[in-house]
Write an enzyme that holds these catalytic residues in place. Structure first.
Site: not given
Length: 631
Positions: A192, A393
């Site tokens: 991430k 996401s």
């Protein structure tokens, strides 16, 4: 005397009222003329001119209606599905004798969107219709489209240099340290990397590994698509040693393009126009270089979407997912969910297609949209997800209710991870002699304190909440994709995948575009795909905005090909892209600083598409500090 004055005031009032009435009628009539649509019989034969000005997007943003007047430099946006629909309509229509691709002012699009347009151009060419492409200088994106044409032209003083995907990102760690900003990051997922610019001065090994894999896959698909569409182009040599190739042509980039089979002909707009006129006929009422053309906007108006048949709803989730309300091009939780819920109520729908083109954003807004989609499932409607260029996401979060997920091999998806970021300014204030103090009754009093900093209790609590959010994300995906949570965690961790790999990992089911998803939704509803009517749930533009946009469009409707504005050369294109990358990085920093603290967002995804100015106009404290530092 008073009587005369009173009568005069009445007459003046009547006069003013009549003027207003006549002005209103005039503008209504003008709007009617501008908005009148050509019908199919009003289209005359000629070359269909497809001018891909600006950027190729899923859903154009709501623009300033006055921006295009007075020499404004507003970036134009082309709706992907309109371009594809127009090209497909040209395949079987005998009035279209050729298709002209004006790529002079094309600023690009995400790989999946560009590939879809390139495929549509290929279908026109496969129907044995001449397709001629023109640009002063091609980009990687525009060339993929042009490679599918039967003739590729370039300006003699222009030329094309291919750069491939990739490039630099801006990292703010050093700036943060100078400003004294303490960035508190809470995340799950070793890939991430959206938060890395705030806590690092360079790319992490994990992010580099993921990006190299992704960039390599995207570039391999680009090279394969170009080779298939244009086998004679010696792309490999031009990519590996462009300096030698150009030097062999004595520094003439256009000549190098010709020698390598990248283009077929060199010529300016006049020469190109004459060539098209040889095929479709010249305009007798216009100067040399102009041909019988069909405006693309008129062509689309004459070929509207189906207006009969069983209804299949299409909700578009395009752009950053944010809380609250927003116009087109931004997926605001309140706006999108309201459009969908009202669409379900007002229409007798047989199925729902969810078109996703988003890098994600707010967790709350993503969940709000997901719940609205679940309402369609509660009504017994089949739900089919169509991933566009991006579904990462939060874009993947809202895709989880789908019965089946379609994607393009170039779709950027995954990035199943979650993070939170809170900047505090205690060190910044200390630099100018400002401190904070106060009375606290619990460990969470006034926390998180952006002026005094966070405490250990707050940090542990927020990290725990982020971990719980990631667990929820994992379980959503596991249930939707019929995978174990352990397997989803393994392929999650915030890592971004290309569509082809995502298919292998079972994150998507099939390859295909929006039309394929609509056809699948029809089949699942036991309907004939040919006899269905897609109903797009979209916010209608403001009336006055539409009016002035119509005026601006009427100014652009110049029939003269030769007089159309020329595009930038190779050097100008490269410089413009680099300037835009910097501007976009600042915009992304602003959205992170001002947006929801907890996000399911793929910030790195924007590096693989066209660059454009930030949607938001507000000047955050971060921006003010940055401007102060560099100003």
């Amino acid at each position: 005397m008073k009587l005369v004055k009173g009568a005069w005031k009445i007459l003046v009032g009547i006069k003013d009222g009549l003027v207003l009435v006549f002005m209103l009628l005039f503008f209504i009539a003008l709007f009617g003329v501008l908005s009148s649509r050509p019908n199919a019989t009003s289209i005359r034969e000629g070359a269909l001119v497809v001018s891909l000005d600006g950027m190729l997007v899923e859903q154009p943003e709501e623009a300033d209606p006055f921006a295009s007047f007075g020499g404004g430099d507003a970036m134009k946006q082309q709706r992907l599905r309109d371009v594809v629909r127009g090209l497909d309509a040209a395949v079987k229509d005998d009035r279209v004798k050729a298709v002209v691709l004006d790529l002079d002012r094309f600023m690009g699009g995400y790989p999946a969107a560009v590939s879809e347009v390139a495929a549509a151009v290929g279908r026109v060419r496969a129907a044995n219709k001449p397709v001629l492409a023109y640009a002063t200088a091609y980009t990687d994106s525009s060339y993929l489209i042009a490679a599918n044409a039967s003739e590729v032209w370039v300006h003699p003083y222009g030329g094309t240099l291919f750069s491939g995907p990739g490039g630099s990102r801006i990292y703010y760690k050093g700036l943060m340290e100078k400003l004294g900003v303490n960035v508190h990051v809470y995340k799950v997922g070793k890939f991430k990397s959206a938060v890395e610019p705030y806590i690092r001065a360079d790319m992490s090994p994990e992010a580099r590994e993921a990006n190299q894999t992704l960039y390599g896959a995207i570039f391999d698909q680009w090279k394969a698509a170009v080779a298939k569409a244009r086998p004679k182009a010696r792309i490999a040599d031009y990519l590996t040693k462009p300096d030698e190739v150009v030097a062999a042509s004595k520094g003439d980039i256009a000549d190098a393009n010709l020698a390598m089979g990248v283009v077929d002909r060199k010529g300016d707009r006049l020469a190109f126009g004459k060539r098209v006129a040889e095929i479709v006929g010249a305009r007798d009422d216009k100067p040399a270089g102009n041909f019988k053309g069909i405006r693309f906007s008129d062509w689309l108006s004459a070929h509207p979407l189906p207006s009969s048949g069983d209804k299949i709803g299409v909700i578009t989730i395009a752009g950053e997912i944010v809380d609250g309300k927003a116009g087109p091009g931004v997926a605001a939780g309140d706006t999108v969910s309201k459009l969908l819920l009202e669409g379900l109520q007002k229409n007798n729908l047989k199925a729902l297609v969810v078109r996703v083109d988003s890098p994600g954003g707010s967790v709350l807004a993503s969940e709000q949209i997901r719940q609205a989609i679940l309402e369609a499932k509660a009504k017994g409607l089949p739900v089919v997800v169509s991933m566009g260029s991006l579904a990462a996401s939060g874009g993947y979060w809202v895709s989880t209710p789908g019965d089946v997920i379609f994607a393009d091999p170039n779709t950027i998806t995954g990035s199943i991870g979650i993070f939170g970021i809170i900047p505090t300014f205690e060190n910044t204030l200390a630099k100018i002699g400002v401190t904070t103090d106060g009375t606290k009754t619990t460990p969470l009093t006034a926390q998180p304190d952006v002026m005094g900093g966070t405490n250990d209790v707050t940090d542990r609590l927020l990290q725990s909440a982020i971990e719980q959010g990631y667990s929820r994300f994992i379980n959503l995906v596991a249930t939707s994709r019929k995978l174990t949570p352990e397997r989803v965690d393994e392929i999650g961790q915030g890592r971004v995948w290309i569509g082809g790999t995502a298919h292998q990992l079972k994150l998507v089911d099939r390859f295909g575009g929006l039309n394929d998803a609509i056809a699948e939704a029809a089949k699942r509803a036991k309907l004939d795909p040919v006899r269905v009517q897609p109903v797009f749930f979209e916010k209608k533009p403001d009336g006055w905005a539409a009016f002035f946009a119509g005026l601006a469009e009427s100014e652009d409707k110049d029939d003269e090909w030769v007089d159309s504005p020329a595009g930038p050369d190779a050097y100008a294109r490269i410089a413009a892209v680099r300037r835009s990358v910097f501007a976009q990085a600042i915009g992304d920093a602003q959205r992170l600083a001002m947006g929801s603290s907890v996000q399911v967002r793929c910030l790195e995804c924007v590096a693989w598409g066209p660059v454009k100015p930030s949607v938001a106009d507000e000047r955050s404290l971060f921006q003010l500090l940055f401007a102060r530092l560099i100003g």
